[in-house]
Enzyme design. Sequence first.
Site, PDB file in Angstrom:
ATOM      1  N   PHE A 152       0.987  -1.274  -0.054  1.00 50.70           N
ATOM      2  CA  PHE A 152       0.074   0.026  -0.011  1.00 50.70           C
ATOM      3  C   PHE A 152       0.766   1.146  -0.053  1.00 50.70           C
ATOM      4  CE2 PHE A 152      -2.342  -3.516   2.014  1.00 50.70           C
ATOM      5  CZ  PHE A 152      -3.570  -3.467   1.406  1.00 50.70           C
ATOM      6  N   LEU A 153       1.731   1.333  -1.189  1.00 51.26           N
ATOM      7  CA  LEU A 153       2.737   2.362  -0.960  1.00 51.26           C
ATOM      8  C   LEU A 153       2.181   3.596  -2.294  1.00 51.26           C
ATOM      9  CD1 LEU A 153       5.852   0.040  -1.488  1.00 51.26           C
ATOM     10  CD2 LEU A 153       4.890   0.945   0.666  1.00 51.26           C
ATOM     11  N   ASN A 211      -7.992   0.158  -3.280  1.00 53.38           N
ATOM     12  CA  ASN A 211      -7.795   0.906  -4.380  1.00 53.38           C
ATOM     13  C   ASN A 211      -8.996   1.478  -5.004  1.00 53.38           C
ATOM     14  OD1 ASN A 211      -4.985   1.223  -3.839  1.00 53.38           O
ATOM     15  ND2 ASN A 211      -4.357  -0.034  -5.534  1.00 53.38           N
ATOM     16  N   CYS A 263      -1.230   2.116 -10.243  1.00 49.15           N
ATOM     17  CA  CYS A 263      -2.279   1.251  -9.089  1.00 49.15           C
ATOM     18  C   CYS A 263      -3.817   1.458  -9.682  1.00 49.15           C
ATOM     19  CB  CYS A 263      -2.187   1.450  -8.055  1.00 49.15           C
ATOM     20  SG  CYS A 263      -0.522   1.118  -7.427  1.00 49.15           S
TER      21      CYS A 263
END
Length: 436
Positions: A152-153, A211, A263
Amino acid sequence: MRIAMIGTGYVGLVSGVCFSDFGHQVVCVDKDQRKLERLRAGEVPIFEPGLDTLMARNIADGRLSFTDDLAAAVDGAEAVFIAVGTPTRRGDGHADLSYVYAAAEEIAAALTRPTVVVTKSTVPVGTNREVLRRIRAVRPDLVIDVASNPEFLREGAAIDDFMRPDRVVIGAETERARKVMAEIYRPLSLRDFPMVQTDLESAEMTKYAANAFLATKISFINEIAALCERVGADVKAVARGMGLDKRIGDKFLHAGPGYGGSCFPKDTMALARIGQDHSVPQRITETVIAVNDHTKRRMIDKLIDLCDGSFNGKRIAVLGVTFKPNTDDMREAPALTIVPALIGGGAEVRVTDPQGQREGEHLLPGVRWMANAYDAADGADLLVILTEWNEFRALDLGRLARSMNRAALADLRNIYDRQMAERSGFVAYDSVGREA
């Protein structure tokens, strides 16, 4: 612990460097010889603030190394992370898992002892079980465990996200896998960062759901912004009024030209396809994708209006082409939709971006790259703020207006306001979600 990280893309490199800073022995594996040469020399191939310093320190301390020898890297490793790309597969929107499965099979062939294989790549539900099946097919003689550990960057803040995470999600169903993962993340658990322990499928789904929800907030506020323009409301005031509700929060409620990056576009598309495959259509996610596409096209309409109906013969300056500030990533950036439309319409396009030129030179043929905003704006008929880099937040608007052929400003990140622009000499101004 000894860790092998397969893949030195954004996720693999950041994760490998940060794990080594925890004190683990990390070997990162890649097949790209030119990239390996740069990494061994301490040169970071991506722009991520602070990563170069952290990488150099751990290389110097002997905890971090890079190789193309996968077999040597996994030999003796207590955990092997798969961090290869899962791009959108052409034609159907599914995540392309070929790199993940190839890595799993190569790892299996090289293993010499029981190991935990951890998938850090973003993968659809069921992938980790398929990874385990493939590994066992290659090596039925070894006891291999698998774990799911989605990342989760945020690009531009990845080190802080890794070192001070909102949570660490670990999908593991054997005691050995749970123990190995607990030891890897022990430095974080000692500091009481939340550790979410769950099954493989739930860990895989958490990444996509998170996301998709964030992308939903972006598309929602962009759709509200379009309505605000029609009814005379200010989307910034609306977003603030919404965001102060703790149930909603103020993050990802900034109207703009649409989301991009590595993402959100890929993961929303993959989640929509997963839903279709299981006969549970993800209608909200499908709409989010459509709204985001429409938002980018709507920005083009704004620019046409500011150019009196035609781009032909106009000189247009674009400030920022990366999908967000503090990154050099241009994947699915709004610029990749908007800038070609300008060129296709006959405009001369001048571009400046603090980190975007290396990628942009290949992705945006036909533009002229300038050193700064003032050079880009000289003689222009329209100035477009497309990415909210800090250096674009305090521009001398008067200087810009005086240097332009026609002082028109498209503020697609709502950095300024109409009154400020007009006081500075701009004769035309438009933004997102505020009355035209």
